[in-house]
Scaffold this motif. Structure first.
Motif, short mmCIF file in Angstrom:
data_model
loop_
_atom_site.label_atom_id
_atom_site.label_comp_id
_atom_site.label_asym_id
_atom_site.label_seq_id
_atom_site.Cartn_x
_atom_site.Cartn_y
_atom_site.Cartn_z
N ARG A 1 0.92 -1.18 0.11
CA ARG A 1 -0.10 -0.08 0.01
C ARG A 1 0.78 1.20 0.02
NH1 ARG A 1 -1.93 2.98 4.21
NH2 ARG A 1 -1.13 1.44 5.84
N VAL A 2 0.60 2.14 -1.11
CA VAL A 2 1.33 3.32 -1.15
C VAL A 2 0.55 4.66 -1.03
CG1 VAL A 2 2.92 4.81 -2.61
CG2 VAL A 2 2.85 2.30 -2.80
N GLU A 3 0.93 5.54 0.01
CA GLU A 3 0.15 6.95 0.13
C GLU A 3 1.23 8.11 0.55
OE1 GLU A 3 -0.18 6.22 4.99
OE2 GLU A 3 -2.02 5.72 3.60
N MET A 4 0.84 9.36 0.21
CA MET A 4 1.34 10.50 0.26
C MET A 4 1.54 10.94 1.69
SD MET A 4 1.92 10.66 -2.87
CE MET A 4 3.16 11.80 -2.88
N ALA A 5 2.75 11.57 2.13
CA ALA A 5 3.04 12.02 3.47
C ALA A 5 2.28 13.20 3.91
CB ALA A 5 4.51 12.12 3.79
N GLY A 6 2.13 14.20 2.84
CA GLY A 6 1.31 15.15 3.41
C GLY A 6 -0.20 15.10 2.92
N LYS A 7 -0.99 16.08 3.38
CA LYS A 7 -2.44 16.25 2.91
C LYS A 7 -2.69 17.11 1.73
CE LYS A 7 -4.13 15.52 7.68
NZ LYS A 7 -5.07 16.35 8.68
N ASP A 8 -3.54 16.97 0.90
CA ASP A 8 -3.87 17.70 -0.27
C ASP A 8 -2.52 17.63 -1.14
OD1 ASP A 8 -6.28 18.27 0.71
OD2 ASP A 8 -5.91 20.06 1.53
N SER A 9 -1.97 16.60 -1.31
CA SER A 9 -0.90 16.40 -2.23
C SER A 9 -1.18 16.71 -3.69
CB SER A 9 -0.07 15.23 -2.03
OG SER A 9 0.90 14.99 -2.80
N CYS A 10 -0.13 17.07 -4.46
CA CYS A 10 -0.17 17.04 -5.93
C CYS A 10 0.08 15.98 -6.66
CB CYS A 10 0.55 18.34 -6.33
SG CYS A 10 -0.20 20.08 -5.80
N TRP A 11 0.60 14.89 -5.85
CA TRP A 11 1.02 13.69 -6.34
C TRP A 11 -0.08 12.40 -5.96
CZ3 TRP A 11 4.92 17.14 -5.06
CH2 TRP A 11 5.80 17.51 -6.04
N LYS B 1 6.87 13.62 -0.08
CA LYS B 1 7.22 12.27 0.39
C LYS B 1 6.20 11.17 0.05
CE LYS B 1 10.74 13.93 3.63
NZ LYS B 1 11.71 13.62 2.94
N VAL B 2 6.64 9.94 -0.31
CA VAL B 2 5.98 8.78 -0.47
C VAL B 2 6.15 7.70 0.58
CG1 VAL B 2 4.93 7.24 -2.25
CG2 VAL B 2 5.92 9.48 -3.05
N LYS B 3 5.12 7.08 1.10
CA LYS B 3 5.19 5.97 2.12
C LYS B 3 4.65 4.79 1.32
CE LYS B 3 4.46 8.89 6.07
NZ LYS B 3 3.61 9.12 7.50
N VAL B 4 5.58 3.90 1.53
CA VAL B 4 5.36 2.57 0.85
C VAL B 4 5.33 1.42 2.11
CG1 VAL B 4 6.06 0.60 -0.52
CG2 VAL B 4 6.64 3.00 -1.23
N PHE B 5 3.83 0.86 2.19
CA PHE B 5 3.56 -0.08 3.39
C PHE B 5 3.53 -1.50 2.74
CE2 PHE B 5 2.11 4.17 4.81
CZ PHE B 5 2.43 4.07 5.95
N ILE B 6 4.25 -2.44 3.45
CA ILE B 6 4.18 -4.02 2.92
C ILE B 6 3.32 -4.68 4.11
CG2 ILE B 6 5.43 -6.04 2.51
CD1 ILE B 6 5.85 -3.84 0.36
N GLU B 7 2.41 -5.55 3.83
CA GLU B 7 1.84 -5.99 4.86
C GLU B 7 2.46 -7.17 5.49
OE1 GLU B 7 -2.46 -8.57 4.92
OE2 GLU B 7 -1.68 -7.79 3.13
N ASN B 8 2.51 -7.07 6.79
CA ASN B 8 3.23 -7.92 7.59
C ASN B 8 4.63 -7.81 7.39
OD1 ASN B 8 0.81 -9.09 8.59
ND2 ASN B 8 0.85 -10.41 6.80
N SER B 9 5.03 -6.49 7.06
CA SER B 9 6.62 -6.32 6.99
C SER B 9 6.77 -4.55 7.45
CB SER B 9 7.02 -6.52 5.36
OG SER B 9 8.52 -6.13 5.44
N TYR B 10 7.99 -4.21 6.83
CA TYR B 10 8.49 -2.92 7.21
C TYR B 10 8.09 -1.90 6.25
CZ TYR B 10 11.39 -5.92 10.31
OH TYR B 10 11.67 -6.58 11.05
N MET B 11 7.98 -0.46 6.54
CA MET B 11 7.47 0.82 5.98
C MET B 11 8.93 1.42 5.12
SD MET B 11 5.62 4.36 6.77
CE MET B 11 7.19 4.83 7.80
N THR B 12 8.71 2.07 3.89
CA THR B 12 9.95 2.50 3.01
C THR B 12 9.47 3.90 2.55
OG1 THR B 12 10.43 0.36 2.15
CG2 THR B 12 11.23 2.48 1.14
N ILE B 13 10.26 5.14 2.80
CA ILE B 13 10.02 6.54 2.55
C ILE B 13 10.81 6.84 1.15
CG2 ILE B 13 9.88 8.94 3.15
CD1 ILE B 13 9.52 8.17 5.85
N ILE B 14 9.94 7.46 0.13
CA ILE B 14 10.50 7.97 -1.02
C ILE B 14 10.42 9.58 -1.19
CG2 ILE B 14 10.77 7.58 -3.75
CD1 ILE B 14 11.36 5.35 -1.77
#
Length: 1602
Positions: free
Chosen positions: A816-826, A858-871
């Protein structure tokens, strides 16, 4: 001249008309009367009758005598002879007959005798002359007669009195035919109902061919009825006497001649009964069977000398026979109608035609005439007589046979009547007889069948025997009992011949047990009682048993079925129907067996012991019902599937139909158990497990009992791990084991332990439990790159970069991927998913910037049952953030649009950026500045705020608003408006500039090229004018008419139209259905054609007047101001007339005269018009009233009005101010006594005010006199204006009044019969006696005109108003108001004597006399004994003649110059109309003056009088206007000038310009142009200055100053 007549007139006896009997002349008297000469007939006229009044006058005012002897309905004069007859005259000779008119009244009367011009009759002396006859005396009128040839002549003498008009008939009798019938004819004694005849020989002894008609009354008749007989000829006449009743009969044989005379011959006869009788009065016939006949005889004895004719009748009298005939007419008409219709239908002819109806009527009348001619003879279906009619010779007898044929078994009685000649009453005969029916019975009446089985058919036989001489029809009456319905009889009906037998088969199939007895009835035709048959017996039931004594199931496992067998035996001879059941079994659903339970895997179905609210049905019996044949058997199977743990003790019960319930029972026992099961390995361990990875294992289940069992692995409900099996249910046999496969899957990280359950079918406790244990672990995913830079990218557009995800384990990885900020343009696509094991997946990073600045994210990448990555992400935006919701850039084509209609293009501008934008819109090439406060209308062309047409030099398209501020995210509605007044193609360019945020420099952000083609809507119409033409015949019915109409849209745009058409037209569709009144606009596509119909309702008005409806069908465009118009015209023509006027006003005429007015009537319709005039029968519309006569003129004494006292006598009094309506209304008497006296005078003058119905217009309130005159003038002017309108205008007809007023262009008026009577009584006249219309009816062809004559008979003092109704067949009725009034002239003089008193000699004396018209009609007046020029001693009256309208007055100015000093007296007369003149007396005394005048300007009396004669009305008007001012001036002078008689005598005459006292002096400063001198008078030391115009008045009347 022929022989004259003696002057002595016989005095006959007077008879009233209503007391005279009809003149019945015998033949001999007629012959004697015709042979008389004129002189002999006059001498023989001794009986007189009063004449018939043809025109009652009822003019009581014409006579001074109020008490009359004659009754109102009788004539006041008696003519003798009442009819003037000349007979047996010689052509060419002159004959004279006097007519005496005797006055029957007690008062004298005037009589006028008028004889219209005739070449044969003349009146001796003057014609049409009034003669006054005293009461009781008479006037003689002589009539001369000279004939040209020997024939009949007729004339009349018209006599007119004040009360009535009556006629004395005059006739001359020519040759006459005379038939010498006897005066009396006697038939003596004759038989009743028998024809006796007498034949007469008749000759024509007259001098003319006899054309005669003979008539008489019943019981007499005459042959021939009509004929012709020459002079001297002879003929035979047969008179028949046939009386229907005994007694004396009288009649008259009337001979009618073609010349009008009648003779009567007396007829007499006597009718008697003759000896005729019946042999016996009663006939009794023997008993007779139905269908057979019997006979008897009766004799009629004729012991008279005539041949008697007889008929047998059904009723006693002729009246009853006539009623019987009337009752037969409907039956005859119905029979003839059916025959005729059947005949016409066979020929294929329309039976509704009138010719066929006439044929039916003729046929019916023929049958009715036949019945009336032959009479109704006796007719009966049981009794008959032969012969029904015949003749019996004198002294003979006739034998009549009586036949009897009965139709029913009963006693018959009939009465017949013999109608025979010679007997007045019919002879009765009574007929009696008895009818017998058939004789039928059973050979044995009872049957005992003994004992029988139920439902077994048994057959028997019964015998019917007929011992009578006629056939016996029979029929079974159906039984009503339950046991009786089990019997069947064959045959159920039939006919038994005489002396024969009939066998009847009886079948019996019982369904009810027990003993019975049934009675059956057979109906025999024409027999009063039925034949009965009784059956009795006993019904028995069947026998049966089972082959076992009990059913024992033993121990059974829960849910496992077991079956036992048994057999049912029938030991009887009849089949049985049975039913088996177990009373203790459940009533719910069938019980569940193990094979069904293992197919259910839900926990709920295994945990519950009961499967419903009711106990299940555990036993199954096959068959549970059926039939066992006689001496047969039936196998039975009983199955138990127990769902209840425990023991069973029940019974198997047997029910047999038609025998009973629970007739047999078999005991039933059983016991239900549940086996015990166990798990071999209750704990299972799996170790380390990847999440959501399936691991397999087996579970062992052991059964140590003696019974099979059923099990199920229940579904697991915990989320830490999932446990399932592919075979969770099954059956385990006794003393065995089974393996259950298990699938295990970990769902969470770390250690996990869950519990599974195994349920046993039927077990009441908790299920078996198994423990599962494991350790869970998740996947490993690598994400790259760790930073993404987009660079410079356009705003509001998507820009893409790629992000890679690598799964390094053998398990799928959910991310699951989501943006770090609110009202993002990405945004990330996809934002979630699953990465397959050992594989890599790419996701897209999309940038959509909303401003022209630098962005970081910034982009947050969530892996189910694993660790989170920031881009990390970075980008810079370029371009603009203003967008539109519709395509606008670079070109906008608005296609075609209607001119004169604004073209709108709505779009929305949105600021998608983060900063404020201020937008500016303008048109390239134009500098027009748009006002922001004027926005275009959004509602269409009808809005009030729509912008006007663009002026020359301005752009066609405008954008609203031209300037707008947009906050971030805000939107604004923009309207592009274009409008053109001409059809053209427009191309323009719009530019948009913006200020962004805090920037101060505008920059162009958009450019739009707009194109639009403006056009006009075009419709193609089938017609520009629609016309309906309807002609309504009198028998037609008005129906709605339709005409097609179509519209086609030929413009390149669809248009919406609204059709508007007013009544009586309607817009309909092609099916003639009206369009809804509130229908929406109709939209026509390009090239679409709309087909409609225009409906015209010719009956839109409820009257029958011809009318033309003109309307306009308006086609309005909703999108364009253009409007199409189609003319719609509907003409409806009825039979109509055009009358010249709606009212006929005869005005006021003189009493006892008549007036005739003519009015033109034109047929203005295209149809022939049949009209008929009548008077409207309405008491409110028709009124006849009489006004009282005006009061007679009575001279008044000098103490009342009209006398000049000495202190008011003066010369020049004609200049006194007369009393005007304003002064009369505004002034009030100060003295109460004077007020009372004024009221008394007013009461005497206005004698008509007491009766409001007869109020004289001349005596109304003076305050309303001028207004009434003004209203009258306005009405006259309105009348003149209405006459100038077109003749066919409908409004003009309502205003036109046909009047007899002089000066109007009307038909000439003819007057006659002028009479002057002062008082009459009011007659009871009817409307036809007041008004007359000629012609009353007629027919006018189209366009034809005819004059209608209206006559008004002016009865004395009558006011009549009537409504004449002209009815047109098939058309309207026209009302014409007729009004008229009759009266006599009436006037009043205010004075009859003028006393001037003491006056100065040689001065002109003046006074005024008021002549008032008190009547209701206009009259003229003439002043007699008056000079036209001023002469001494001769009075001058101005004006000398003239006319005065009703209620008006005229002031007659009297001037008199005395011829010498001293007392004088003169008279003159005023002649009003035809009335006697009134005399006016002038008197006074003149003396020499003591004062003379010397004035600069002299007025001569002659010049004054001449001016007054030339302009009398002008002078009167000027006098009225200046009267008030002069009166105030004279009063002021009288107060200032106090002169005694001695001072007046001492005044001397001085020369002009002298300053002596009393002479005029020149006023200081009065010297002016022309040497004008203003005289100054000084009397008694008081000076007065008078202008020259007022000086003559003061000098002419010096006495007024005194």
């Amino acid at each position: 001249m022929a022989s004259g007549f003696s002057g002595r007139i016989p005095t006959p006896r007077l008879l009233l008309r209503d007391r005279l009997k009809p003149n019945t002349l015998t033949p001999s008297a007629f012959q004697q009367e015709v042979s008389l000469s004129t002189k002999q007939r006059l001498a023989k006229a001794k009986k007189l009758s009063l004449p018939q009044i043809v025109q009652p006058q009822d003019k009581h005012e014409s006579s001074h005598h109020k008490f009359l002897a004659a009754e109102p309905e009788q004539s006041s004069f008696q003519p003798c002879p009442p009819e003037v007859v000349f007979q047996n005259y010689t052509p060419g000779e002159v004959y004279e007959v006097p007519v005496v008119l005797r006055n029957r009244d007690k008062v004298p009367h005037l009589v006028k005798v008028t004889l219209e011009s005739s070449p044969y009759f003349h009146l001796v002396g003057p014609n049409d002359v009034c003669r006054k006859v005293p009461p009781g005396l008479y006037a003689i009128v002589r009539i001369l007669f000279t004939s040209g040839q020997n024939k009949d002549y007729f004339h009349k003498l018209l006599c007119t009195t004040e009360r009535e008009e009556f006629i004395v008939p005059i006739r001359a009798i020519g040759p006459r035919a005379i038939l010498d019938f006897p005066d009396q004819l006697d038939f003596s004694t004759c038989p009743v109902k028998y024809s006796s005849e007498k034949t007469l020989l008749v000759r024509n002894v007259g001098n003319r061919v006899a054309r005669y008609q003979l008539s008489t009354q019943s019981p007499f008749s005459v042959i021939p009825a009509t004929g012709t007989l020459d002079v001297g000829g002879a003929m035979q006449v047969t008179v028949e006497f046939q009386p229907l009743k005994t007694g004396d009969h009288s009649g008259s044989l009337v001979v009618h001649y073609d010349t009008g005379e009648e003779t009567h011959t007396s007829l007499h006869g006597r009718a008697v009964d003759v000896p005729i009788r019946l042999g016996r009065n009663t006939v009794s016939l023997k008993k007779t069977y139905i269908g057979m006949s019997n006979r008897a005889t009766v004799r009629i004895h004729n012991q008279s000398d005539i041949t008697a004719r007889f008929q047998w009748k059904a009723v006693d009298t002729e009246e009853e026979e006539h009623q019987l005939e009337l009752r037969q007419y409907p039956r005859i008409f119905r029979q003839q109608k059916e025959k005729l219709y059947d005949f016409l239908k066979e020929r294929g002819v329309d039976i509704t035609c009138r010719e066929h109806l006439a044929l039916l009527t003729h046929s019916f009348q023929s049958e009715v005439a036949k019945i009336r001619e032959d009479g109704i003879l006796f007719h009966d279906d049981v009794f008959s007589l032969e012969p029904k009619e015949g003749e019996i010779r004198p002294n003979c007898s006739a034998e009549v046979s009586v036949f009897f044929k009965p139709q029913e078994a009963r006693v018959y009685k009939r009465a017949v009547y013999c109608d025979i000649s010679g007997r007045e009453k019919r002879m009765p005969l009574l007929l009696t007889g008895e009818g017998l029916g058939p004789r039928l019975h059973f050979q044995f009446e009872e049957l005992n069948i003994g004992e029988v089985f139920v439902r077994v058919t048994h057959r028997y036989e019964a015998v019917l025997f007929n011992n009578g001489p006629i056939e016996a029809p029979f029929k079974l009456i159906p039984p009503s009992t339950a046991m009786g319905s089990c019997f069947t009889f064959q045959p159920q009906e039939g006919i038994v011949a005489p002396s024969t037998l009939q066998a009847i088969s009886v079948s019996f199939c019982p369904t009810i047990l027990g003993q019975f007895e049934e009675e059956f009835c057979f109906d025999v035709s024409e027999s009063p009682e039925p034949v009965t048959f009784t059956i009795r017996g006993y019904v028995m039931g069947p026998t049966f048993h089972f082959d076992v004594s009990a059913l024992d199931f033993g121990d059974v496992s829960f849910g496992f079925p077991r079956t036992l067998n048994c057999c049912l035996f029938n030991t009887s001879l009849t089949p049985i129907s049975f039913q088996l059941y177990i009373p203790g079994d459940g009533l719910g659903e069938p019980s569940i067996d193990s094979s069904t339970q293992i197919r259910k895997c839900s926990s709920q179905s295994w945990r519950k012991e009961a499967q419903g609210l009711r106990r299940p049905r555990e036993f199954d019996i096959r068959p549970c019902r059926g039939t066992v044949r006689a001496l047969g058997s039936q196998d039975i199977k009983v199955t138990l599937c127990s769902n209840t743990v425990g023991e069973y003790k029940l019974q198997l019960v047997l029910d047999v139909d038609d025998v009973g319930e629970k007739v047999l029972a078999v005991p039933l026992t059983a016991r239900c158990v549940v086996p015990s099961l166990r798990v071999l390995n209750p704990v299972v361990k799996f170790g380390y497990c990847f999440l959501k990875t399936c691991y397999d294992e087996k579970l062992t289940l052991v059964n140590d009992s003696d019974f099979p069992g059923c099990y199920c692995l229940l579904p697991q409900e915990e989320a830490a791990a999932w446990c399932s099996s592919r075979a969770p249910t099954g059956i385990i046999e006794a003393h065995s084991s089974v393996e259950i496969p298990i699938a295990f899957e970990a769902q969470s990280l770390g250690e996990c332990s869950i519990t599974a359950e195994v349920a046993v079918f039927g077990r009441a406790g908790s299920p078996l439990k198994i423990q599962f244990e494991c350790i869970g672990q998740g996947p490993v995913v690598y994400v790259h790159p760790r930073e993404i830079n987009f660079g410079s990218i356009p705003v509001l557009e998507d820009c893409f970069q790629t992000l890679h995800l690598a799964n390094q384990c053998h398990l799928p990885a959910t991310f699951r991927v989501e943006m770090a900020g609110k009202d993002s343009c990405w945004r990330i696509e996809p934002s979630n998913g699953v990465i397959s094991p050992k594989s890599e997946m790419s996701v897209t990073v999309i940038a959509n910037l909303n401003d022209t600045v630098k962005f970081r994210e910034k982009v947050k990448v969530f892996i189910e049952n694993s660790y989170m990555t920031i881009i990390s992400l970075q980008a810079v935006g370029i371009g603009t953030t203003i967008v539109t919701d519709k395509p606008l850039i670079p070109k906008l084509d608005l296609k075609s649009h209607l001119s004169f209609t604004p073209c709108y293009f709505h779009f929305k501008v949105t600021n998608r950026g983060r900063r404020v934008h201020r937008l500016y819109w303008n048109t390239e090439g134009f500098r027009t500045r748009w006002r922001r406060d004027r926005a275009p209308a959004l509602g269409g062309t009808k809005s009030k705020g729509a912008s006007p047409m663009p002026r020359p030099g301005s752009p066609v398209f405008r954008l609203w608003p031209p300037q707008v501020d947009l906050m971030p995210g805000q939107s604004a509605d923009m309207v592009l408006e274009g409008r053109s007044s001409t059809a053209q193609e427009v191309k323009e360019r719009l530019l948009c500039h913006a200020l962004v945020g805090k920037e101060r420099t505008k920059k162009q952000i958009m450019q739009v090229d707009v194109t639009c083609n403006f056009i006009c809507p075009v419709l193609q119409m089938s017609s520009r004018a629609i016309t309906f033409y309807v002609v309504k015949e009198p028998n037609d019915v008005l129906t709605q008419h339709y005409k097609p109409f179509s519209l086609k849209n030929t413009s390149p745009l669809p248009v919406s139209i609204v059709l508007d058409l007013e009544q009586p037209f309607l817009i309909c569709n092609v099916d003639w259905q009206p369009l809804p009144a509130d229908s929406k606009p109709i939209t026509l596509d390009v090239g679409e054609e709309l087909h409609l119909c225009i409906q015209f309702n010719p009956a839109y008005e409820k009257n029958l007047h011809s009318r033309v409806a003109k309307r306009v069908l308006r086609v309005r465009f909703m999108e364009h101001p253009r409007e199409e118009k189609i003319t719609v015209r509907g003409e409806v023509h009825f039979p109509n007339l055009h009358l010249q006027a709606k009212a006929v006003d005869f005005g006021c005429i003189i009493n006892d005269t008549e007036q005739v007015l003519h009015m033109e009537m034109t047929n203005c319709s295209p149809l022939p018009v049949e009209y008929r005039w009548s008077f409207l029968a309405d008491s409110l519309a028709n009124t006849i009233t009489f006004i009282p006569p005006p009061p007679k003129f009575k001279p008044q004494s000098s103490k009342k009005k009209g006398v000049f006292p000495r202190r008011y006598s003066k010369t020049g009094s004609v200049d006194e101010p007369t009393e005007t309506p304003e002064t009369m209304q505004g002034s009030a008497p100060e003295d109460p006594a004077q007020e009372d006296s004024a009221q008394e005078d007013s009461a005497q003058e206005d004698s008509y005010e007491g009766d409001p119905a007869h109020k004289d217009p001349a005596h109304e309130d003076p305050a309303h006199e001028d207004s009434a005159q003004q209203d009258s003038d306005q009405e006259d002017s309105a009348q003149e204006d209405s006459d100038q309108e077109p003749a066919d205008a409908e409004d003009s007809l309502e205003k036109e009044v046909l009047s007899s007023t002089p000066g109007e262009s009307r038909s000439p008026v003819r007057m006659r019969g002028l009479s002057q009577f002062s008082e009459t009584e009011h007659p009871n006249v009817t409307m036809p006696q007041v008004f007359d219309i000629m012609p009353l009816w007629g027919t006018l062809q189209p366009g034809e005109s005819q004059k209608v004559t209206f006559t008004f008979f002016g009865h004395a003092n009558i006011i009549a108003r009537a409504t004449a109704l002209c009815r047109v067949e098939g058309g309207p009725s026209y009302e014409v108001v007729l009004s008229g009034q009759a009266s006599c002239p009436s006037y009043r003089l205010d004075v009859e004597e003028i006393d001037w008193g003491l006056q100065v000699f040689n001065k002109v004396l003046k006074a005024g006399i008021t002549l008032r018209n008190n009547g209701v009609m206009k009259f003229t007046y003439v002043v007699q004994d008056s000079s036209t020029k001023p002469l001494p001693g001769v009075p001058v009256v101005v004006p000398r003649k003239g006319s005065i309208a009703p209620g008006k007055k005229r002031v007659l100015k009297v001037s008199y110059l005395p011829e010498k000093a001293g007392a004088f007296r003169r008279t003159f007369q005023v002649q009003v109309a035809h009335l006697e003149p009134a005399e006016i007396v002038l008197k006074g005394e003149t003396i020499f003056p003591g004062v003379t005048k010397c004035l600069p300007r002299m007025l001569k009396e002659e010049k004054i009088l001449e001016e007054e004669e030339e302009n009398p009305e002008k002078e009167e008007k000027e006098s009225d206007e200046s009267s008030v001012a002069m009166e105030s001036l004279v009063e002021s002078l009288m107060e200032s000038l106090i002169v005694t008689a001695e001072q007046q005598a001492s005044v001397q005459h001085l020369p002009r310009g002298s300053s002596a006292e009393g002479l005029p002096q020149q006023h200081p400063g009065s010297g002016g142009r022309g040497g004008r001198v203003i005289p100054t008078w000084e009397i008694g030391g008081v000076a007065a200055v008078l202008p020259p115009s007022k000086l003559p008045l003061l000098v002419a009347s010096p006495c007024s100053i005194l």
